[in-house]
Design a protein around this motif. Structure first.
Motif, PDB file in Angstrom:
ATOM      1  N   THR A  15       0.851  -1.191   0.000  1.00  0.00           N
ATOM      2  CA  THR A  15       0.000   0.000   0.000  1.00  0.00           C
ATOM      3  C   THR A  15       0.887   1.240   0.000  1.00  0.00           C
ATOM      4  O   THR A  15       1.631   1.480   0.951  1.00  0.00           O
ATOM      5  CB  THR A  15      -0.925   0.008   1.230  1.00  0.00           C
ATOM      6  N   ASP A  16       0.760   2.038  -1.057  1.00  0.00           N
ATOM      7  CA  ASP A  16       1.606   3.227  -1.186  1.00  0.00           C
ATOM      8  C   ASP A  16       0.910   4.495  -0.731  1.00  0.00           C
ATOM      9  O   ASP A  16       1.564   5.493  -0.412  1.00  0.00           O
ATOM     10  CB  ASP A  16       2.062   3.383  -2.642  1.00  0.00           C
ATOM     11  N   ALA A  17      -0.429   4.495  -0.708  1.00  0.00           N
ATOM     12  CA  ALA A  17      -1.174   5.673  -0.253  1.00  0.00           C
ATOM     13  C   ALA A  17      -2.525   5.215   0.277  1.00  0.00           C
ATOM     14  O   ALA A  17      -3.063   4.171  -0.118  1.00  0.00           O
ATOM     15  CB  ALA A  17      -1.366   6.684  -1.376  1.00  0.00           C
ATOM     16  N   VAL A  18      -3.061   5.999   1.209  1.00  0.00           N
ATOM     17  CA  VAL A  18      -4.387   5.744   1.767  1.00  0.00           C
ATOM     18  C   VAL A  18      -5.198   7.022   1.630  1.00  0.00           C
ATOM     19  O   VAL A  18      -4.760   8.099   2.074  1.00  0.00           O
ATOM     20  CB  VAL A  18      -4.299   5.312   3.246  1.00  0.00           C
ATOM     21  N   ALA A  77      -3.348   0.598  -8.961  1.00  0.00           N
ATOM     22  CA  ALA A  77      -4.588  -0.046  -8.518  1.00  0.00           C
ATOM     23  C   ALA A  77      -5.112   0.683  -7.303  1.00  0.00           C
ATOM     24  O   ALA A  77      -4.358   1.335  -6.564  1.00  0.00           O
ATOM     25  CB  ALA A  77      -4.349  -1.519  -8.198  1.00  0.00           C
ATOM     26  N   ALA A  78      -6.436   0.556  -7.084  1.00  0.00           N
ATOM     27  CA  ALA A  78      -7.078   1.141  -5.901  1.00  0.00           C
ATOM     28  C   ALA A  78      -8.226   0.231  -5.500  1.00  0.00           C
ATOM     29  O   ALA A  78      -8.861  -0.415  -6.354  1.00  0.00           O
ATOM     30  CB  ALA A  78      -7.581   2.553  -6.184  1.00  0.00           C
ATOM     31  N   ALA A  79      -8.494   0.174  -4.190  1.00  0.00           N
ATOM     32  CA  ALA A  79      -9.569  -0.684  -3.693  1.00  0.00           C
ATOM     33  C   ALA A  79     -10.159  -0.074  -2.432  1.00  0.00           C
ATOM     34  O   ALA A  79      -9.428   0.469  -1.585  1.00  0.00           O
ATOM     35  CB  ALA A  79      -9.038  -2.089  -3.395  1.00  0.00           C
ATOM     36  N   PRO A  80     -11.505  -0.147  -2.294  1.00  0.00           N
ATOM     37  CA  PRO A  80     -12.128   0.366  -1.074  1.00  0.00           C
ATOM     38  C   PRO A  80     -11.808  -0.526   0.120  1.00  0.00           C
ATOM     39  O   PRO A  80     -11.691  -1.753  -0.017  1.00  0.00           O
ATOM     40  CB  PRO A  80     -13.623   0.338  -1.408  1.00  0.00           C
ATOM     41  N   PRO A 103      -3.768  -8.664  -3.947  1.00  0.00           N
ATOM     42  CA  PRO A 103      -2.961  -9.185  -2.832  1.00  0.00           C
ATOM     43  C   PRO A 103      -1.951  -8.189  -2.282  1.00  0.00           C
ATOM     44  O   PRO A 103      -1.544  -8.296  -1.123  1.00  0.00           O
ATOM     45  CB  PRO A 103      -2.258 -10.411  -3.444  1.00  0.00           C
ATOM     46  N   GLU A 104      -1.548  -7.213  -3.095  1.00  0.00           N
ATOM     47  CA  GLU A 104      -0.579  -6.236  -2.602  1.00  0.00           C
ATOM     48  C   GLU A 104      -1.241  -5.156  -1.758  1.00  0.00           C
ATOM     49  O   GLU A 104      -0.599  -4.564  -0.892  1.00  0.00           O
ATOM     50  CB  GLU A 104       0.177  -5.605  -3.779  1.00  0.00           C
ATOM     51  N   LEU A 105      -2.510  -4.877  -2.003  1.00  0.00           N
ATOM     52  CA  LEU A 105      -3.222  -3.880  -1.213  1.00  0.00           C
ATOM     53  C   LEU A 105      -3.843  -4.476   0.047  1.00  0.00           C
ATOM     54  O   LEU A 105      -4.187  -3.743   0.967  1.00  0.00           O
ATOM     55  CB  LEU A 105      -4.328  -3.228  -2.060  1.00  0.00           C
ATOM     56  N   ASN A 106      -4.004  -5.783   0.078  1.00  0.00           N
ATOM     57  CA  ASN A 106      -4.614  -6.450   1.222  1.00  0.00           C
ATOM     58  C   ASN A 106      -3.532  -6.809   2.238  1.00  0.00           C
ATOM     59  O   ASN A 106      -2.600  -7.552   1.918  1.00  0.00           O
ATOM     60  CB  ASN A 106      -5.330  -7.726   0.763  1.00  0.00           C
ATOM     61  N   PRO A 107      -3.610  -6.279   3.458  1.00  0.00           N
ATOM     62  CA  PRO A 107      -2.585  -6.621   4.458  1.00  0.00           C
ATOM     63  C   PRO A 107      -2.665  -8.077   4.914  1.00  0.00           C
ATOM     64  O   PRO A 107      -1.723  -8.583   5.522  1.00  0.00           O
ATOM     65  CB  PRO A 107      -2.883  -5.667   5.619  1.00  0.00           C
ATOM     66  N   TYR A 108      -3.780  -8.745   4.635  1.00  0.00           N
ATOM     67  CA  TYR A 108      -3.937 -10.154   4.993  1.00  0.00           C
ATOM     68  C   TYR A 108      -3.593 -11.042   3.798  1.00  0.00           C
ATOM     69  O   TYR A 108      -3.855 -10.692   2.645  1.00  0.00           O
ATOM     70  CB  TYR A 108      -5.362 -10.439   5.464  1.00  0.00           C
ATOM     71  N   ARG A 149      -2.232   1.634  -4.758  1.00  0.00           N
ATOM     72  CA  ARG A 149      -0.910   1.107  -5.097  1.00  0.00           C
ATOM     73  C   ARG A 149      -0.332   1.908  -6.251  1.00  0.00           C
ATOM     74  O   ARG A 149      -1.013   2.190  -7.239  1.00  0.00           O
ATOM     75  CB  ARG A 149      -0.999  -0.374  -5.470  1.00  0.00           C
ATOM     76  N   ALA A 150       0.932   2.280  -6.130  1.00  0.00           N
ATOM     77  CA  ALA A 150       1.591   3.092  -7.155  1.00  0.00           C
ATOM     78  C   ALA A 150       2.111   2.232  -8.298  1.00  0.00           C
ATOM     79  O   ALA A 150       2.415   1.040  -8.113  1.00  0.00           O
ATOM     80  CB  ALA A 150       2.749   3.877  -6.539  1.00  0.00           C
ATOM     81  N   GLY A 151       2.199   2.863  -9.449  1.00  0.00           N
ATOM     82  CA  GLY A 151       2.770   2.181 -10.592  1.00  0.00           C
ATOM     83  C   GLY A 151       4.287   2.205 -10.534  1.00  0.00           C
ATOM     84  O   GLY A 151       4.892   2.860  -9.673  1.00  0.00           O
ATOM     85  N   PRO A 152       4.942   1.526 -11.459  1.00  0.00           N
ATOM     86  CA  PRO A 152       6.418   1.479 -11.463  1.00  0.00           C
ATOM     87  C   PRO A 152       7.013   2.881 -11.573  1.00  0.00           C
ATOM     88  O   PRO A 152       6.543   3.718 -12.351  1.00  0.00           O
ATOM     89  CB  PRO A 152       6.730   0.631 -12.710  1.00  0.00           C
TER      90      PRO A 152
END
Length: 853
Positions: A61-64, A100-103, A135-140, A226-229
């Motif tokens: 997660t790069d930003a919230v 990517a972004a997810a609620p 999976p990268e944005l989910n801490p679980y 999530r940030a891009g490359p």
């Protein structure tokens, strides 16, 4: 220089020859340093482990994105934020630099275990939310099974599954707070661990999370990005800010992870380690008196030896240095052993915590320089500081003292000491009283410290009278043996007082917390008796962050029972009242007055509607409010609304300071729940029949506890008993050191009285009588320390209760049975401390004892 070297050689030789004399000092320093080292190492290890765990969990997660405004009320570590619209996700995904972004929807959700009991009920948070597919944005991370895909399917953290006896494929209930039947389809880990400490987590589909955890669809607690490359976290946040609407902010993933870490572990660890450090200080304070007493006795017994050194040309400085070198040698060796012991304690706790239900995150022990150097320095300074006055006294020994018999320290009960102690005692009482009237915790604390100093100064004066009084029955009960024990305890008032002071401090702290805990429980009982007019209560956990509350539909369901006259639920809300965060009680105000005694009510509770508010008298007085006054409330959704004060009531203990209706709260609510439902029965309905009917209805809403008034008061005070148990366990070490001090002092005193003991045996005293005499002397010293500790602890407990009361009426209570138990334990411990010295005294060879010098 040569003189100093000679002093060092002499002190080392003396230490080797008489190392047994310093056994008690060695153990006291070792235990104190070990406790302090273990606390510091354990705290550093926990912080590092949690930091690693959260860093790993949130690495993707790069930003919230979240609501910018937060409302925090007193006692909360994390405030309540405005939700964000899930429609923002598409706008965020179109922003350059976003991959990517997810609620992220979060709320309270308590799982029911296989045994039908809530998992993690009181204490750590019980969380629920939506499963994030990225999976990268989910801490679980899925450890077994699959992600939820259909209504009613959930993933739970593996730690919660283990504690609740749940497996993949099981069905159970999730309280949100309305009971939701769910099927477990997967198990997850957090940052490589089975969970965030003891926090439980349940993940649903996004549709289920919006249905059960949010007031309306299309809202989320935050949006994970999530940030891009090639895009850094700071660059990503800067790119997001222009596309976000007013009232919404973006922070870096690192900042969000730090906040979450502090929320879960930071506050807990700070409180926990601070508590342990306070008790480490108490342990070291107790050790200080024991160490000082040992050196004072040794110096007194070596009066002739020091005088001979002076007669042979040794300077005062050399005698002082010789004594301090002994103290330094003992301190360094004992502190080094304490460091090793402390590291062992931390390692043991790391292995023990998972066994008792607290998962210690995986990771090696973190042993920092401060965790080693600070305890080492403290151990050496405590030992040297305790030996300083006896060393100075040794340096003042006159050469002519070599011609006299060995002197003992029998000073103490002087008039200047008595006057000084009484003046300080009067000043401490005055400061404490001033702190209770103000009230001021700091002024009361100054009075408490002064009172402790007064007790220490007055100790030798009080010892003379106290031991005579406490030992008066011994002459009649134990004859000559009892009389000799009493006389021996009176022989050196300063020594008796110094020996008893260590135990007095331990007993005083135990008594202080006992009185304070009993006062809090008495206050809770009085509050329930005075304010709760219902027959039974349905309550959520009374303490801790766990649980999901009670369903707001339960109170109306109970109210429809023929056995029930009134059932009113108390929900919780937050808002800024004229710019300050305040907790709101959300309820039916008209029904509230029928099951709660609010005291005098100015105005009316029946007509609050959607723009009326009721305020406690204390809050109204502080803000200058009265019926008819306007009040502006700002809610977490950003809405501002003007309310009118319609009623002012006297007793806010259970109702809180601000009361609004459910209709007024509904447009601004988040996840709705009640914390308490008060029920009064219809005329003629017995408590048993009414309770059974209410419990049957409550079973369909998660089966919460239905309690009588007495049971509700007792459960509300449950945390107090847990606190006292922890305090007693931590103070056991301080009491142990105090008992070692008593045993060491007796051993040294018996060595001093070797010839006297031999003469007693020569004139007919039996071994049994000698052992009894020594044991009763130990009991008298312990009884004096226990009595002083009870008196000091009771006074300080009263000061703490009165100073911390503020505007709340706290009932001071002295629990006689608990304090009697403390007294008996203190006296029994004194008898235990005298066993070994008594056995050693009884084994003395009579002829050699008579010939001893």
């Amino acid at each position: 220089m040569n003189g100093t070297r000679a002093s060092v050689r002499l002190s080392i030789s003396s230490l080797r020859a008489h190392k047994r004399r310093f056994a008690g000092t060695f153990v006291a320093v070792l235990l104190g340093v070990a406790f302090l080292t273990g606390t510091l190492v354990m705290g550093d290890t926990l912080r590092a482990s949690f930091d690693t765990m959260f860093t790993n969990a949130n690495a993707g997660t790069d930003a919230v994105v979240r609501g910018a405004d937060v409302i925090t009320v007193a006692g909360e570590t994390r405030g309540t934020r405005q939700p964000v619209s899930t429609a923002l996700v598409k706008r965020i995904e179109r922003t350059p630099g976003v991959a990517a972004a997810a609620p992220d929807i979060q709320g309270a959700g308590q799982l029911i275990g296989a045994d039908g009991k809530p998992i993690g009920g009181q204490g750590p948070p019980t969380l629920a939310g939506n499963w994030i597919d990225d999976p990268e944005l989910n801490p679980y991370r899925l450890a077994a099974g699959r992600a939820p895909a259909a209504p009613g399917e959930v993933v739970i953290n593996r730690g919660a599954a283990d504690r609740g006896g749940l497996r993949i494929g099981d069905t159970t209930v999730l309280r949100t707070p309305d009971p939701v039947h769910v099927r477990i389809v997967g198990l997850a880990t957090f940052g490589g661990q089975d969970g965030m400490g003891q926090v439980t987590y349940t993940a649903m589909t996004q549709a289920d999370a919006e249905k059960y955890l949010t007031p309306k669809p299309g809202e989320a607690s935050a949006i994970q990005v999530r940030a891009g490359p090639g895009t850094g976290q700071r660059e990503l946040v800067d790119a997001l800010r222009p596309v976000l609407p007013k009232g919404v902010e973006a922070i870096t993933g690192q900042a969000a992870a730090a906040e979450n870490r502090d929320m879960i572990s930071g506050a807990f660890l700070d409180v926990f380690t601070t508590l342990l450090l306070v008790f480490s200080g108490i342990v070291l304070l107790v050790a200080t008196f024991s160490i000082h007493n040992t050196f004072a006795i040794v110096v007194a017994q070596r009066t002739r030896e020091n005088a001979l050194l002076r007669a042979l040309g040794a300077a005062r400085r050399q005698v002082v240095v010789a004594t301090l070198v002994e103290a330094t040698a003992v301190a360094v060796i004992a502190s080094a052993a304490g460091l090793a012991g402390g590291i062992g304690i931390a390692a043991g706790l790391q292995a023990l915590f998972p066994a008792v239900g607290f998962p210690f995150p995986d990771g090696s022990l973190v042993i920092g320089a401060v965790s080693l150097l600070l305890p080492l320095a403290v151990g050496v300074l405590v030992c040297l500081g305790s030996a300083l006055l006896p060393a100075v006294r040794a340096g003042r020994t006159a050469p002519l003292a070599a011609l006299r018999e060995s002197a003992v320290d029998d000073s103490g009960a002087s008039r200047p000491r008595a006057v000084t102690g009484l003046v300080l005692l009067v000043a401490s009482v005055g400061a404490a009283l001033g702190g209770t009237l103000a009230p001021s915790v700091w002024l009361s604390a100054a009075g408490a410290v002064a009172a402790l100093a007064a007790f220490v100064i007055l100790g030798p004066v009080a010892a003379t009278y106290a031991v005579r009084t406490l030992g008066a029955p011994l002459g009649r009960l134990r004859g000559v043996t009892g009389g000799l024990a009493r006389r021996n305890a009176l022989r050196s008032p300063r020594r008796t007082a110094s020996t008893a002071t260590a135990l007095m401090i331990g007993v005083a702290v135990v008594s202080l917390f006992t009185v304070f805990g009993a006062s809090l429980k008495a206050t809770m009982n009085r509050t329930v008796d005075r304010s709760f007019a219902g027959d039974v209560a349905i309550s959520a956990p009374a303490f801790g962050a766990g649980g999901s509350g009670l369903s707001p539909r339960l109170a109306p369901a109970v109210g429809r029972l023929p056995q029930v006259a009134t059932a009113v639920g108390l929900g919780k809300g937050v808002a800024e009242v004229d710019g300050a965060g305040r907790a709101l009680t959300v309820t039916d105000p008209a029904a509230l007055g029928r099951v709660f005694d609010l005291g005098r009510v100015d105005g009316s509770l029946t007509g609050l509607g959607t723009n009326g508010i009721a305020v406690s008298a204390a809050e109204a007085a502080e803000r200058g409010l009265r019926p008819g006054s306007p009040v502006r409330l700002t809610f977490t959704d950003g809405a501002r609304q003007d309310f009118t004060v319609r009623a002012v009531y006297d007793r806010p203990e259970l109702a809180g300071d601000y009361v609004i209706t459910r209709r007024a709260w509904a447009p601004h609510r988040a996840q709705d729940s009640d914390s308490l439902i008060a029920v009064s029965f219809a005329p003629g309905v017995s408590t048993a029949d009414g309770r059974a009917a209410v419990a049957k209805t409550a079973a369909a809403y998660g089966n919460p506890d239905v309690q009588t008034r007495g049971e509700y008061a007792k459960s509300s005070a449950g945390a107090i008993d847990m606190m006292l148990t922890l305090v007693y366990a931590l103070l056991a070490l301080a009491v142990l050191i105090a008992l070692l001090g008593i045993a060491n002092t007796l051993t040294l005193a018996l060595h001093e009285r070797t010839r006297e003991l031999g003469l007693l045996r020569a004139v007919g005293q039996t071994r049994s009588q000698l052992r009894s005499m020594v044991r009763w002397e130990s009991v008298l010293v312990a009884a004096f320390g226990t009595a002083g500790g009870l008196l000091l602890g009771g006074f300080l407990g009263w000061v703490l209760v009165e100073a911390s009361a503020g505007d709340t009426a706290v009932a001071f209570d002295l629990p006689p049975l608990r304090l009697l138990a403390v007294a008996l334990v203190g006296i029994a411990a004194g008898a235990l401390a005298g066993l070994r010295p008594a056995r050693r005294a009884a084994r003395l060879d009579v002829l050699r004892a008579i010939a001893a010098q």
